[in-house]
Design a protein around this motif. Structure first.
Motif, PDB file in Angstrom:
ATOM      1  N   THR A  49       0.855  -1.191   0.000  1.00  0.00           N
ATOM      2  CA  THR A  49       0.000   0.000   0.000  1.00  0.00           C
ATOM      3  C   THR A  49       0.884   1.232   0.000  1.00  0.00           C
ATOM      4  O   THR A  49       2.034   1.194   0.455  1.00  0.00           O
ATOM      5  CB  THR A  49      -0.914   0.038   1.238  1.00  0.00           C
ATOM      6  OG1 THR A  49      -0.112   0.077   2.409  1.00  0.00           O
ATOM      7  CG2 THR A  49      -1.856  -1.151   1.273  1.00  0.00           C
ATOM      8  N   GLU A  50       0.334   2.306  -0.523  1.00  0.00           N
ATOM      9  CA  GLU A  50       1.052   3.579  -0.492  1.00  0.00           C
ATOM     10  C   GLU A  50       0.057   4.717  -0.630  1.00  0.00           C
ATOM     11  O   GLU A  50      -1.048   4.536  -1.133  1.00  0.00           O
ATOM     12  CB  GLU A  50       2.101   3.652  -1.600  1.00  0.00           C
ATOM     13  CG  GLU A  50       1.541   3.629  -3.003  1.00  0.00           C
ATOM     14  CD  GLU A  50       2.620   3.702  -4.072  1.00  0.00           C
ATOM     15  OE1 GLU A  50       3.452   4.626  -4.020  1.00  0.00           O
ATOM     16  OE2 GLU A  50       2.606   2.829  -4.950  1.00  0.00           O
ATOM     17  N   GLU A  51       0.470   5.872  -0.148  1.00  0.00           N
ATOM     18  CA  GLU A  51      -0.356   7.063  -0.262  1.00  0.00           C
ATOM     19  C   GLU A  51       0.327   8.022  -1.231  1.00  0.00           C
ATOM     20  O   GLU A  51       1.481   8.386  -1.038  1.00  0.00           O
ATOM     21  CB  GLU A  51      -0.524   7.733   1.099  1.00  0.00           C
ATOM     22  CG  GLU A  51      -1.406   8.955   1.045  1.00  0.00           C
ATOM     23  CD  GLU A  51      -1.549   9.590   2.403  1.00  0.00           C
ATOM     24  OE1 GLU A  51      -2.651   9.529   2.953  1.00  0.00           O
ATOM     25  OE2 GLU A  51      -0.551  10.143   2.910  1.00  0.00           O
ATOM     26  N   LEU A  52      -0.401   8.396  -2.277  1.00  0.00           N
ATOM     27  CA  LEU A  52       0.110   9.377  -3.234  1.00  0.00           C
ATOM     28  C   LEU A  52      -0.450  10.738  -2.899  1.00  0.00           C
ATOM     29  O   LEU A  52      -1.580  10.853  -2.423  1.00  0.00           O
ATOM     30  CB  LEU A  52      -0.299   8.995  -4.656  1.00  0.00           C
ATOM     31  CG  LEU A  52       0.226   7.683  -5.211  1.00  0.00           C
ATOM     32  CD1 LEU A  52      -0.304   7.482  -6.621  1.00  0.00           C
ATOM     33  CD2 LEU A  52       1.737   7.665  -5.212  1.00  0.00           C
ATOM     34  N   GLN A  53       0.340  11.762  -3.167  1.00  0.00           N
ATOM     35  CA  GLN A  53      -0.124  13.131  -2.972  1.00  0.00           C
ATOM     36  C   GLN A  53      -0.072  13.838  -4.323  1.00  0.00           C
ATOM     37  O   GLN A  53       0.937  13.783  -5.025  1.00  0.00           O
ATOM     38  CB  GLN A  53       0.753  13.858  -1.962  1.00  0.00           C
ATOM     39  CG  GLN A  53       0.678  13.261  -0.579  1.00  0.00           C
ATOM     40  CD  GLN A  53       1.571  13.981   0.412  1.00  0.00           C
ATOM     41  OE1 GLN A  53       2.257  14.936   0.080  1.00  0.00           O
ATOM     42  NE2 GLN A  53       1.559  13.519   1.652  1.00  0.00           N
ATOM     43  N   LEU A  69      -4.291  16.757  -2.789  1.00  0.00           N
ATOM     44  CA  LEU A  69      -5.176  15.605  -2.716  1.00  0.00           C
ATOM     45  C   LEU A  69      -4.374  14.382  -2.314  1.00  0.00           C
ATOM     46  O   LEU A  69      -3.207  14.230  -2.703  1.00  0.00           O
ATOM     47  CB  LEU A  69      -5.849  15.342  -4.067  1.00  0.00           C
ATOM     48  CG  LEU A  69      -6.812  16.397  -4.570  1.00  0.00           C
ATOM     49  CD1 LEU A  69      -7.351  16.006  -5.942  1.00  0.00           C
ATOM     50  CD2 LEU A  69      -7.958  16.586  -3.600  1.00  0.00           C
ATOM     51  N   TYR A  70      -4.988  13.504  -1.549  1.00  0.00           N
ATOM     52  CA  TYR A  70      -4.363  12.268  -1.097  1.00  0.00           C
ATOM     53  C   TYR A  70      -5.075  11.096  -1.754  1.00  0.00           C
ATOM     54  O   TYR A  70      -6.301  11.072  -1.832  1.00  0.00           O
ATOM     55  CB  TYR A  70      -4.459  12.128   0.425  1.00  0.00           C
ATOM     56  CG  TYR A  70      -3.818  13.270   1.165  1.00  0.00           C
ATOM     57  CD1 TYR A  70      -2.474  13.234   1.494  1.00  0.00           C
ATOM     58  CD2 TYR A  70      -4.562  14.397   1.521  1.00  0.00           C
ATOM     59  CE1 TYR A  70      -1.881  14.287   2.169  1.00  0.00           C
ATOM     60  CE2 TYR A  70      -3.979  15.451   2.190  1.00  0.00           C
ATOM     61  CZ  TYR A  70      -2.638  15.396   2.511  1.00  0.00           C
ATOM     62  OH  TYR A  70      -2.051  16.443   3.170  1.00  0.00           O
ATOM     63  N   GLU A  71      -4.297  10.126  -2.223  1.00  0.00           N
ATOM     64  CA  GLU A  71      -4.889   8.948  -2.855  1.00  0.00           C
ATOM     65  C   GLU A  71      -4.273   7.688  -2.267  1.00  0.00           C
ATOM     66  O   GLU A  71      -3.060   7.528  -2.255  1.00  0.00           O
ATOM     67  CB  GLU A  71      -4.663   8.978  -4.364  1.00  0.00           C
ATOM     68  CG  GLU A  71      -5.320   7.838  -5.082  1.00  0.00           C
ATOM     69  CD  GLU A  71      -5.171   7.923  -6.590  1.00  0.00           C
ATOM     70  OE1 GLU A  71      -5.786   7.095  -7.261  1.00  0.00           O
ATOM     71  OE2 GLU A  71      -4.437   8.797  -7.082  1.00  0.00           O
ATOM     72  N   ALA A  72      -5.130   6.819  -1.778  1.00  0.00           N
ATOM     73  CA  ALA A  72      -4.682   5.548  -1.212  1.00  0.00           C
ATOM     74  C   ALA A  72      -4.576   4.526  -2.341  1.00  0.00           C
ATOM     75  O   ALA A  72      -5.550   4.266  -3.029  1.00  0.00           O
ATOM     76  CB  ALA A  72      -5.666   5.069  -0.160  1.00  0.00           C
ATOM     77  N   THR A  95     -10.546   7.388  -5.544  1.00  0.00           N
ATOM     78  CA  THR A  95     -10.375   7.443  -4.094  1.00  0.00           C
ATOM     79  C   THR A  95      -9.569   8.661  -3.647  1.00  0.00           C
ATOM     80  O   THR A  95      -9.272   8.784  -2.472  1.00  0.00           O
ATOM     81  CB  THR A  95      -9.670   6.166  -3.584  1.00  0.00           C
ATOM     82  OG1 THR A  95      -8.427   6.020  -4.271  1.00  0.00           O
ATOM     83  CG2 THR A  95     -10.535   4.947  -3.788  1.00  0.00           C
ATOM     84  N   ALA A  96      -9.231   9.557  -4.580  1.00  0.00           N
ATOM     85  CA  ALA A  96      -8.492  10.760  -4.204  1.00  0.00           C
ATOM     86  C   ALA A  96      -9.381  11.641  -3.336  1.00  0.00           C
ATOM     87  O   ALA A  96     -10.563  11.827  -3.611  1.00  0.00           O
ATOM     88  CB  ALA A  96      -8.043  11.522  -5.440  1.00  0.00           C
ATOM     89  N   THR A  97      -8.816  12.162  -2.262  1.00  0.00           N
ATOM     90  CA  THR A  97      -9.575  12.968  -1.309  1.00  0.00           C
ATOM     91  C   THR A  97      -8.695  14.100  -0.771  1.00  0.00           C
ATOM     92  O   THR A  97      -7.474  14.003  -0.812  1.00  0.00           O
ATOM     93  CB  THR A  97     -10.091  12.086  -0.150  1.00  0.00           C
ATOM     94  OG1 THR A  97     -10.757  12.914   0.798  1.00  0.00           O
ATOM     95  CG2 THR A  97      -8.967  11.350   0.545  1.00  0.00           C
ATOM     96  N   GLY A  98      -9.331  15.120  -0.271  1.00  0.00           N
ATOM     97  CA  GLY A  98      -8.601  16.223   0.345  1.00  0.00           C
ATOM     98  C   GLY A  98      -8.242  15.940   1.790  1.00  0.00           C
ATOM     99  O   GLY A  98      -7.552  16.714   2.434  1.00  0.00           O
ATOM    100  N   SER A  99      -8.697  14.806   2.307  1.00  0.00           N
ATOM    101  CA  SER A  99      -8.463  14.447   3.705  1.00  0.00           C
ATOM    102  C   SER A  99      -7.435  13.327   3.810  1.00  0.00           C
ATOM    103  O   SER A  99      -7.673  12.214   3.333  1.00  0.00           O
ATOM    104  CB  SER A  99      -9.785  13.996   4.337  1.00  0.00           C
ATOM    105  OG  SER A  99      -9.546  13.372   5.562  1.00  0.00           O
TER     106      SER A  99
END
Length: 166
Positions: A49-53, A69-72, A95-99
């Protein structure tokens, strides 16, 4: 005065057209997402897993600048028949979100090494999701379209009411 009413009618027609497009596209997305509940499943495993910004430009009408934006991303593999397939799609909608907290919550649900059931499209087994069905945000575009369409129709009634009294 007729020119003003004509302008208002054209404005309402444009609002109704935009609302209709949003409503149709939104309902199509909801239908596509809800269809995934009937897809067959296959055994799978979370690889990593990784989180993209992402930095997204904000239009000047909304204040300008950029937004983070953050995307899991959940990298997983599953087997259909004798074919091993890899994917990163959690659900049909992005799944991109501002949170960052929401993104981290998605990653927490899928730790590396976890065995899971993957829902895959029987017509194209490379299309898959981990969370089938429509989610609350999937209804957003359809809701905005419905609201715009309602405003256009309501504005027409208001214009007719005012024009009858003048």
């Amino acid at each position: 005065m007729r020119l003003l009413w004509g302008f208002i009618h054209v404005l309402c027609a444009l609002l109704a057209a935009v609302g209709t497009v949003f409503l149709v596209v939104g309902l199509k997305e909801v239908w596509r997402a809800s269809r995934t509940r009937r897809w067959p499943t296959a055994p799978g495993k979370v690889i990593s897993t990784e989180e993209l910004q992402h930095l997204r430009k904000v239009p000047s009408e909304e204040g300008g600048g950029t937004r983070l934006l953050y995307e899991a991303l959940v990298h997983y593999e599953y087997t259909v028949g004798r074919v091993l397939i890899g994917s990163t799609r959690v659900r049909v909608s992005p799944t991109a979100t501002g949170s960052e907290a929401r993104s981290q919550a998605v990653l927490a649900r899928y730790p590396p090494g976890q065995e899971l059931r993957v829902f895959y499209n029987p017509g194209d087994p490379t299309e898959s999701v981990l969370e089938p069905g429509a989610h609350p945000l999937d209804f957003l575009r359809a809701g905005v379209g419905g609201a715009l369409l309602f405003m256009a129709v309501a504005a027409q009634f208001v214009v007719r009411w005012f024009s009858a009294r003048l």
